[in-house]
Design an enzyme around this catalytic site. Structure first.
Site, PDB file in Angstrom:
ATOM      1  N   ARG A 172      13.195  -6.275  84.801  1.00 25.92           N
ATOM      2  CA  ARG A 172      13.402  -7.725  84.878  1.00 25.92           C
ATOM      3  C   ARG A 172      14.451  -8.153  83.851  1.00 25.92           C
ATOM      4  NH1 ARG A 172       8.813 -12.485  84.495  1.00 25.92           N
ATOM      5  NH2 ARG A 172       8.204 -11.371  82.587  1.00 25.92           N
ATOM      6  N   ASP A 217       3.158 -14.930  76.165  1.00 25.94           N
ATOM      7  CA  ASP A 217       4.580 -14.616  76.193  1.00 25.94           C
ATOM      8  C   ASP A 217       5.343 -15.929  76.165  1.00 25.94           C
ATOM      9  OD1 ASP A 217       4.461 -15.647  78.774  1.00 25.94           O
ATOM     10  OD2 ASP A 217       4.902 -13.758  79.769  1.00 25.94           O
TER      11      ASP A 217
END
Length: 574
Positions: A205, A494
Site C-alpha cells: 500500500r 494508526d
C-alpha cells in the site's frame, strides 16, 4: 532518459556511465543532493535526504529515471485531482451532498462488464495481516499464516525518510527470500512461513495522493522544483525493483490503493499501471489493485472505480476508520445532522455503516471483484488473559458478521487474531476460496441511507472527549518518533483512528456540543482536558509529546481544519 549517477566527495551527482550509485555512505552517511538528471535535459529528480546503508540498492539511476518519467507524465494530473477535491469540499460545506453520478449511470446499469479479478496468489484472501514494513514486523507478518500481507507504507507507517527507503529495502529482500533481522538484544528473526511453511502474498500500500515526499524533489521541464509525490515514489520504487521477481515467484506486483475520492483518481492509477507495465516490459493486466473505499465520496462511485480499473482490479476493501473520518471531515460544519457520538459507539452495526458495508459486497460480487472486510481495532494482550479474551470475542463477532454478509476476506493487525478470524471465514467459505458466486442483487442502498449519520443515536460523554485527547496525543507522539502503528489501551491505533479522534474534537467544539454530563464543549473546556491529560502522560528522555501537543492544537483546536494532520506534521517535524 539515460540517467546516470556517480558519487563525488560524499555527494551523488550526474555521471555518464555508471548503472548504480557507488560509494554507499553506510547507515550514518551524510551523502545528500543525489540527482537523477537526464543527460538530454529532461525532467529529473534530486534526492535531498541523507543516504544510509543500502539506500543505493533502491535509489539506483534506473529506478530514479523511472520515477522521473512517472512524475513527468502524471504529476500534473495528480495536482488537478487534488484541486478537484478542494472544490468537492467547498460544495459539501455549502450544502451539496455527494450523490450517485448521473453522467455515469450507463456504467452502473451495464451488467456485462467484469473486473480482472484475482491474480496468481490472490485466489484465497480470507485473512490478511496488515502492518508496517520495518524488518521485524515484516518477518512476523510473513510467518503469521495469513493468506496476504498488506505491506503498509501508508497509515501504519510514519513517513520518515528512513522508514520510506528502508521499507523498500525490506520489501526488496522479502520478495527475494533473503529477509532477516538481528535485534540489539541478540534475537534473530528469519522468514520460515510459520506453522504452514507458506508465506503470504504481498500486497503493497503506497501513500495517498495528498502526501508528498519532501526528501526527493522533482524538477520539471521548466526547471520548477516541487516535492515528489509520495504515491509515485512508493509505487514506483516497489514496482520497478520487484515486478519481475514477483512474477518469477508465481505472484505479481499487487497494490492497495488508499483514500481515493473519485473514479477519475482511479483512472489516473490505471493510466500509471498501463505505462509502468509497458515501460518495464511485462504484460498489460499483470498488476492487480484492491481499492480501499474509505471516503464518503468514493462510496458513491464504487462501480465507476471498478470500471476505470477493471483491467487491473482485484477488489475493494471496506476501510472503516478512514471512512468515518472522511464523513466527519466532509460534513464537519453542517450542523447536528452530522455530529457523531463517542467513537466507541460508531460500530459496523449502526445503520449507515451497515448500508455502506452491504453496498460494497453487492457491488464487488456483481463485477467479479473480491470484497475485503475491515480491521477491528481490538488486539490481544499476552500479559493480560482477560483483555485477550475480550478482544478475541469482539474480533470473532466482527469477522462472523463480515463472512455472513458475503465478504471474501478480512483484515487483522496482530498474528494472534488470525486463527479467530480464519475460523469465522472457514465456517462460511468452507473449501471455497471466495463468495463471488453469491451475488446480492437484492441490496438497494440510497444516498440518504449512506448519509444517515443521525441513525447512530448515542451520546457524547466526557470520557469520550478524554479518550480522543489521549489517543490523539499518544498516537501523534508515536508517529513523530517514526512508529506508525501503535498499541494504545489494547487497541491498534494508526493514522486513521488518530484522525477520527482529533476531528471529533474539532467538530464538537464548532457545533457547540454538550456532553451527556452537561458540559459545553468549547475550546477552553477542551484545553483544560488537554492540560490534565498532558500532565499525566509518562515522559521519557527524547519523547515527542511537546511536538505532539503542538500538532494536536493546530489540527483540533484552531478555527482552520487541516484536511490531514499528517500533512502539516510531516512538513514541520519529520
Amino acid at each position: 532518459m539515460n540517467t546516470t549517477l556517480t558519487t563525488t566527495r560524499g555527494r551523488v551527482s550526474p555521471g555518464s556511465t555508471t548503472d548504480t550509485v557507488s560509494g554507499s555512505t553506510g547507515s550514518t552517511g551524510s551523502a545528500r543532493n543525489a540527482s537523477a538528471r537526464s543527460t538530454s535535459g529532461s525532467p529529473y529528480l534530486e534526492i535531498i535526504g541523507e543516504l544510509g546503508e543500502r539506500y543505493a540498492d533502491i535509489l539506483t539511476p534506473a529506478a530514479l529515471d523511472f520515477l522521473a518519467e512517472l512524475h513527468d507524465r502524471f504529476a500534473g494530473t495528480r495536482h488537478d485531482l487534488l484541486a478537484a477535491r478542494l472544490q468537492t469540499g467547498v460544495d459539501a460545506a455549502n450544502g451539496r451532498d455527494p450523490h450517485f453520478l448521473g453522467e455515469t449511470e450507463h456504467i452502473r446499469s451495464d451488467r456485462a462488464w467484469r473486473v480482472a479479478g484475482a491474480g496468481p496468489g490472490l485466489e484465497d484472501r480470507r485473512v490478511e495481516i496488515t502492518g508496517p514494513t520495518d524488518r521485524k514486523m515484516a518477518i512476523n507478518a510473513l510467518n503469521s499464516g495469513a493468506k496476504v500481507w498488506l505491506a503498509d507504507q501508508e497509515d501504519a507507517t510514519s513517513p520518515t525518510w528512513a522508514n520510506v527507503i528502508e521499507g523498500q529495502i525490506t520489501l526488496f529482500d522479502a520478495v527475494r527470500g533473503q529477509l532477516s533481522f538481528d535485534s540489539s538484544d541478540g534475537k534473530s528473526y528469519r522468514v520460515t512461513g510459520g506453522e504452514t511453511g507458506v508465506t503470504p502474498t504481498i500486497v503493497m500500500r503506497p501513500r495517498g495522493w495528498h502526501l508528498v515526499e519532501k526528501n526527493i524533489e522533482f524538477v520539471d521541464r521548466a526547471g520548477r522544483r516541487m516535492a515528489a509525490s509520495g504515491s509515485l515514489i512508493d509505487f514506483g520504487l516497489y514496482f520497478f525493483h520487484n515486478a519481475q521477481a514477483l512474477i518469477d515467484s508465481g505472484t505479481g506486483p499487487y497494490f492497495y490503493l488508499p483514500k481515493l475520492e473519485s473514479h477519475r483518481e482511479a483512472r489516473l492509477w490505471n493510466e500509471i499501471f498501463t505505462f509502468a507495465q509497458e515501460r518495464v516490459g511485462i504484460a498489460h493486466g499483470t498488476i492487480r489493485a484492491t481499492v480501499l473505499i474509505e471516503t464518503i465520496q468514493a462510496a458513491f462511485e464504487m462501480q465507476e472505480i471498478l470500471y476505470e480499473l477493471r483491467e487491473h482490479c482485484a477488489g475493494l476493501n471496506a476501510g472503516r476508520w478512514d471512512y468515518i473520518f472522511s464523513i466527519i471531515k466532509t460534513f464537519r460544519a453542517r450542523g447536528r445532522r452530522f455530529v457523531f457520538p463517542d467513537r466507541k459507539q460508531i460500530t459496523m452495526a449502526v445503520p449507515f455503516m451497515r448500508d455502506y458495508a452491504e453496498l460494497l459486497v453487492a457491488t464487488c460480487h456483481q463485477r467479479g471483484a473480491y470484497a475485503i472486510g475491515g480491521m477491528s481495532a481490538f488486539i490481544p494482550n499476552r500479559r493480560d488473559p482477560a483483555v485477550t479474551e475480550r478482544a478475541l470475542e469482539q474480533v470473532a463477532a466482527d469477522k462472523r458478521r463480515e463472512a455472513i454478509d458475503g465478504y471474501d476476506g478480512t483484515w487483522v493487525a496482530h498474528p494472534d487474531l488470525i486463527p479467530t478470524a480464519q475460523a469465522e471465514f472457514d465456517r462460511v467459505l468452507g473449501e471455497h476460496p471466495h463468495q463471488l458466486g453469491r451475488t446480492r442483487d437484492w441490496v438497494r442502498v440510497t444516498a440518504a441511507q449512506l448519509l444517515d449519520v443521525a441513525s447512530i443515536g448515542g451520546e457524547i460523554t466526557e470520557a469520550g472527549v478524554r479518550d480522543n485527547v489521549v489517543i490523539a496525543l499518544r498516537y501523534i507522539e508515536s508517529w513523530l518518533r517514526g512508529v506508525g502503528a501503535a498499541a494504545i489501551d489494547n487497541l491498534m491505533e494508526d493514522a486513521a483512528t488518530a484522525e477520527i479522534s482529533r476531528s471529533q474534537i474539532w467538530q464538537w467544539i464548532h457545533d457547540n456540543s454538550v456532553t451527556a454530563e452537561g458540559s459545553r464543549i468549547d475550546t477552553a473546556w477542551v484545553e483544560a482536558v488537554v492540560a490534565e491529560v498532558f500532565a499525566g502522560l509518562p515522559r521519557t528522555p527524547g519523547d515527542r509529546f511537546d511536538d505532539a501537543l503542538a500538532v494536536f492544537r493546530t489540527s483540533a483546536l484552531e478555527p482552520e481544519f487541516p484536511a490531514f494532520f499528517t500533512v502539516r506534521a510531516y512538513a514541520r517535524f519529520l
